[in-house]
Design an enzyme around this catalytic site. Sequence first.
Site, PDB file in Angstrom:
ATOM      1  N   ALA A 110       0.615  -1.112   0.188  1.00  0.00           N
ATOM      2  CA  ALA A 110      -0.682   0.096   0.158  1.00  0.00           C
ATOM      3  C   ALA A 110       0.904   1.317   0.181  1.00  0.00           C
ATOM      4  O   ALA A 110       2.041   1.375   0.411  1.00  0.00           O
ATOM      5  CB  ALA A 110      -0.929   0.391   1.560  1.00  0.00           C
TER       6      ALA A 110
ATOM      7  N   GLY B 126       0.966  -5.391   0.979  1.00  0.00           N
ATOM      8  CA  GLY B 126      -0.269  -5.257  -0.383  1.00  0.00           C
ATOM      9  C   GLY B 126      -0.063  -5.483  -1.314  1.00  0.00           C
ATOM     10  O   GLY B 126      -1.343  -6.824  -2.414  1.00  0.00           O
TER      11      GLY B 126
ATOM     12  N   GLU C 185       3.997  -5.561   7.241  1.00  0.00           N
ATOM     13  CA  GLU C 185       3.273  -4.627   7.409  1.00  0.00           C
ATOM     14  C   GLU C 185       2.851  -4.732   9.007  1.00  0.00           C
ATOM     15  O   GLU C 185       3.590  -3.103  10.177  1.00  0.00           O
ATOM     16  CB  GLU C 185       2.279  -4.583   7.306  1.00  0.00           C
TER      17      GLU C 185
END
Length: 684
Positions: free
Chosen positions: A63, A103, A126
Amino acid sequence: MSEVLATRVVGNVGIIEIDSPPVNALSTAVRTAVIEGLRIHNADDAVAAIVLLCAGRTFFAGADIAEFDDLPIKQPDFDALMAAAESSAKPVVAAIHGTALGGGFELALACHYRVAVPSAKFGLPEVHLGILPGAGGTQRLPRLIGAAPALEMILSGKPVSAAKAAESGLIDQVVEEGKLEEAALAFAQNVVADGAALVKVRDKAVQGTVADLEPVKARHKRQFKGFKAPGHIVQAVEAAITLPFEQGLAREKELFGELLVSRESAAQRHVFFAQRQTAKVPDIGKDVPILPIRKVGVIGAGTMGGGITMNFLQAGIPVTLVEMKQEALDRGIATIRKNYERTAAKGRMTAEQVEQLMGLITPVLSMDELADVDLVIEAVFEEISIKRDIFGKLDGICRDGAILASNTSFLDLNEIAAATKSPEWVVGLHFFSPANVMPLLEVVRGAKTSREVIATVMKLAGTIKKTPVLAGVCHGFIANRIMEHLIVQSQQMALEGVPLRKIDQVMNDYGFAMGPISMLDLIGLDVLIHGAEGRTLMGDFVDAGRRGQKTGKGFYDYDADRKSALSDEAARIIADFAAYANVPQDPDQSDEQIMKRLLYPVVNEGAKCLEEGIALRASDIDVAAILGYNWPVFTGGPMFWGDTIGAKALLEGLEALEPRYGADFAPSALVRTLAAEGGRFTDR
Ligand code: 3H9
């Protein structure tokens, strides 16, 4: 068509190519582009399968982290993106090079097939941003490789190689390096020839039970303290095991949402960008030449000099190591060898590699041997006269244009530079002990240091795997200057009769792995008092033979396993000094008061560093404290944390403490300004 999307059709395969430098982060524009590419090829009757790939240096790196500061995530969101890939009526092959992270990797998992070049890496990092894989990763990964291995990968955040990924079933094929597109096309054509099956990870059953997660949780136990994300990650993977896919996804989304708005995640995202900022120096652009560093000289084969040397050896840069006496030189070399042999014994290096590294050292007994090096780093005793003497001599020995660096941690670099004829070639390179391990390198810019020298050493920091933080000349530069307050206050409180364990515990509760009293014992009290004048508490300890952990006793006593215990003798030394220095006793201070006394002056001193231009930006101070002193990452560092308290509350706290505890608590002008205007340190 959007700027980041290119589509083309080769035979019966439609290609979606995304080009969004630098790392193809899945920004709103990129998510839109991928969905558009899928729509285009699904609508094209000539296309039977789709290849998704990226231009530039990498497949999607996850992301766009900057978008997390602007919630809610804009449409099309990650659900829409994953659904578009997974529900494509034509098989989608993710063709991966570089790093498929977060992502980006989750998008690959939502595709029907994955192929990759051997150099590609796959990971879900993450956890390092205080969040969890929130685009289906916690639900799809356990279905692909099993629950326990999935939890391991998500909790560790570490990427795996293409070979490992193929072995565990993460990817379907490793293809030839440099031939990704052709190979992915061939793979897609084969899929079509074989009946174009739409293999969906979501339809697979999870291998493993909730009980299987226990050993993984135990292995990562330490990671849970202070951080919210690991606990949430476990819950999400448990949901993958216990719930049907859609419900699991919903649970993942809920947990992800909680983390995204947490202070810990905001802090960790701040640190992510902060670490990437430090090497940027406003007045040094790409036009400033970087000088080649092919050979380095290190003066001093003690703990610091040896550690510094190892950094260069590991980067393949030969080092001429200078000591005055043969015995000290032999001891220094033997220590380096022992360190490498220990690494080899753990299987992380071969015996041959040890010899290769050792072969890069030229041990010498005279500085005259430094005539051909590109950079000299002096790492001798913290004594200005010795350092000035060395730099004066180096001037006559080193070739013109060699960089002369001092590893001083407190002294005036300008004074050292003034001992040379060319102060523009002098710079501070302040390593933190152990220098071969600690990731921070403070680069000290003297009044006359040239821009080329700064540009070169900032770049060199990367070569030796350090994060550089630029500092101006002052007592202690950034990290030591701000953290000195914590050291001073912890001793002051000890003298006031506050239990040592309590002082340490308050900092453990804040998130430091080690409290300040234990840290003093670890560093060594004799090291810390070097240069101190008059009678000091630590001096009294040293006189009593209590030099810290290395002597089995300091503020605490230590057993053979380095477990600490309270000591009557230490208590007596503290009480004697308190009586001598007339320190009023106040043993029952609250945890909150202890925390404020230890940490508010650190933030305040950081503000002074900003005011004086010693630090370029607040986030550099955060990086220096985190990487130099293990300041807990989930607080974002002292300045980010100062912002979470707010300048107004900080000012009030300092003003309340100053009358009793003195100048350390005198609020800086910047704290006053921000308190009045409502601004943030981290905007500076
Ligand atoms: C995620 O995916 C969440 C999902 O699970 C769920 C969503 C619902 N975003 O590191 P570099 C910038 S979370 C924005 O120096 P390298 C970086 O700031 C994400 N920007 O390069 C820098 O900018 P500048 C999970 C990013 O070659 C420039 O790119 N993914 C992002 O040494 C170059 O970066 C990650 O955590 C990003 N995602 O290393 C991966 N990534 O030039 C994070 C980079 O202005 N990224 N930038 O300073 C990395 O680990 C490394 O950047 C990478 C390249 C290994 C890719």
